[in-house]
Design an enzyme around this catalytic site. Structure first.
Site, PDB file in Angstrom:
ATOM      1  N   GLN A  85       8.865   4.654  -6.921  1.00 48.99           N
ATOM      2  CA  GLN A  85       7.561   3.998  -6.769  1.00 48.99           C
ATOM      3  C   GLN A  85       7.401   3.381  -5.378  1.00 48.99           C
ATOM      4  O   GLN A  85       6.712   2.377  -5.200  1.00 48.99           O
ATOM      5  CB  GLN A  85       7.345   2.959  -7.872  1.00 48.99           C
ATOM      6  CG  GLN A  85       7.003   3.576  -9.214  1.00 48.99           C
ATOM      7  CD  GLN A  85       5.727   4.431  -9.158  1.00 48.99           C
ATOM      8  OE1 GLN A  85       4.805   4.142  -8.410  1.00 48.99           O
ATOM      9  NE2 GLN A  85       5.689   5.491  -9.957  1.00 48.99           N
ATOM     10  N   SER A  86       8.034   3.977  -4.376  1.00 52.03           N
ATOM     11  CA  SER A  86       7.941   3.465  -3.007  1.00 52.03           C
ATOM     12  C   SER A  86       6.528   3.591  -2.439  1.00 52.03           C
ATOM     13  O   SER A  86       5.954   4.682  -2.400  1.00 52.03           O
ATOM     14  CB  SER A  86       8.917   4.253  -2.118  1.00 52.03           C
ATOM     15  OG  SER A  86       8.611   4.042  -0.752  1.00 52.03           O
ATOM     16  N   ASN A  87       6.004   2.464  -1.986  1.00 53.19           N
ATOM     17  CA  ASN A  87       4.707   2.480  -1.298  1.00 53.19           C
ATOM     18  C   ASN A  87       4.842   3.106   0.082  1.00 53.19           C
ATOM     19  O   ASN A  87       3.918   3.712   0.595  1.00 53.19           O
ATOM     20  CB  ASN A  87       4.176   1.051  -1.154  1.00 53.19           C
ATOM     21  CG  ASN A  87       4.086   0.364  -2.493  1.00 53.19           C
ATOM     22  OD1 ASN A  87       3.363   0.825  -3.369  1.00 53.19           O
ATOM     23  ND2 ASN A  87       4.841  -0.713  -2.674  1.00 53.19           N
ATOM     24  N   CYS A  89       6.876   5.562   0.909  1.00 59.82           N
ATOM     25  CA  CYS A  89       6.862   7.024   0.752  1.00 59.82           C
ATOM     26  C   CYS A  89       5.428   7.521   0.587  1.00 59.82           C
ATOM     27  O   CYS A  89       5.023   8.490   1.230  1.00 59.82           O
ATOM     28  CB  CYS A  89       7.713   7.445  -0.445  1.00 59.82           C
ATOM     29  SG  CYS A  89       9.500   7.322  -0.124  1.00 59.82           S
TER      30      CYS A  89
END
Ligand SMILES: *Cc1c(COP(=O)(O)O)cnc(C)c1O
Length: 339
Positions: A85-87, A89
């Site tokens: 859930q990396s913003n 990325c």
């Protein structure tokens, strides 16, 4: 610091190549109901969740500089890493799409998890996702870069969170932007609060605020770095690299204030603190926070207002660094179905 460096920002920043990826300036808004409830003199929020790139967030500012360097070096593929859930990325995938590059993401987490939130948006932006264990991320990025080279491509590897000296220039610019907005409103703040994790945001803010003559506090709420892990030194090193690029003097590790009391259950673990913050901001102000970063940092700010970390009447600016797409991946932890 030389007097020529002072004032609102720093002319030398304009000399660094930047690709426009966001809609600037992001708004500064007042949260009057929470301000009154908390007994603060002012509660302002800098809406960097509204940077405009694929649902926004703080990585847009860093990527403007990183993508410019990638482009100048002839890269055709951006590679970076983060949690599922990396913003960061998601914003990198969107930035790559905007400038016509490919994007390869090295993602840690459970491969079978639902494709929602940031993970969904990564895929919609056309990124390729490579799954791996957390500790293998850096090595895997190098392997992906080698594979890109082998097919005749030109990779540009962005470290975790885009927190390099170059990336931090985004928040040197951000600090100057916010202070100019405050000045235009005829307002000042005593304390700025931001979520702090890979450190580029706080490093840039501390350097940029010093260059702009800000005299208040900047408190980073540690999201995952434990106390005594050398996090201040790590940020000082990023700030030093950023300052060297501008030819200005750098703040030392002592210039970094970090609160380590809010690590909760660890990175990405939604607890009572985050839940309360998300509920209060949404119900009181219609402001959406995220479960991982701003929920924790805003919760910390609420706790500081109650516990004396913020004095009554203090004027506060909260940096909303984004992350709201992750709300959907945490829906079950936030609201019970059927109610
Ligand atoms: C990455 C991120 C942060 C932390 O910024 P760093 O520069 O990594 O310290 C804060 N908030 C959100 C929403 C983020 O995605």
């Amino acid at each position: 610091m030389k007097t020529a460096e002072m004032g609102m920002g720093c002319a030398c920043l304009e000399a660094v190549a930047r690709v426009e990826l966001g809609a600037w300036p992001t708004p500064v808004e007042r949260l009057p109901r929470l301000e009154a409830e908390l007994g603060l003199g002012r509660l302002l929020v800098k809406r960097d969740d509204l940077t405009g790139l694929a649902l926004g967030g703080n990585k847009t500012r860093k990527l403007e500089y990183l993508v410019a360097e990638a482009r100048a070096g002839g890269a055709d593929t951006l590679i970076t890493t983060g949690a599922a859930q990396s913003n960061h990325c998601r914003q990198t995938a969107a930035a790559a799409a905007r400038v016509g590059m490919r994007c390869e993401l090295v993602v840690n987490g459970d491969r079978g998890q639902p494709v929602t939130g940031n993970l969904l948006l990564d895929r919609l932006c056309g990124a390729t996702v490579h799954w791996c264990a957390r500790e293998d991320r850096a090595a895997r990025m190098e392997a992906v870069a080698a594979a890109v080279r082998a097919r005749g491509g030109a990779p540009y590897v962005i470290p975790l969170g885009g927190s390099t000296g170059l990336g931090a220039l985004g928040y040197v610019r951000g600090a100057s932007e916010a202070l100019r907005q405050l000045a235009a409103r005829g307002e000042e703040v005593d304390t700025m609060v931001c979520a702090s994790s890979s450190g580029g945001t706080q490093a840039g803010l501390v350097l940029g605020a010093a260059l702009a003559g800000y005299r208040g506090r900047i408190v980073g709420i540690s999201i995952d770095a434990p106390e005594q892990s050398g996090y201040e030194e790590q940020m000082a090193a990023v700030a030093r690299d950023a300052a060297a690029r501008l030819g200005v003097s750098a703040p030392g590790a002592e210039a970094f204030t970090v609160a380590y009391d809010y690590l909760g259950g660890g990175y990405g673990v939604l607890g009572a603190l985050e839940r309360e913050a998300i509920d209060r901001a949404a119900r009181c102000e219609g402001l959406l926070l995220d479960p991982v970063y701003t929920g924790r940092a805003f919760g910390a700010m609420l706790d500081m207002a109650r516990g004396g970390g913020l004095a009554p009447g203090e004027r506060v600016l909260f940096w909303h660094t984004g992350g709201t797409p992750a709300l959907f991946a945490y829906a079950g932890g936030l609201v019970k179905a059927g109610e």
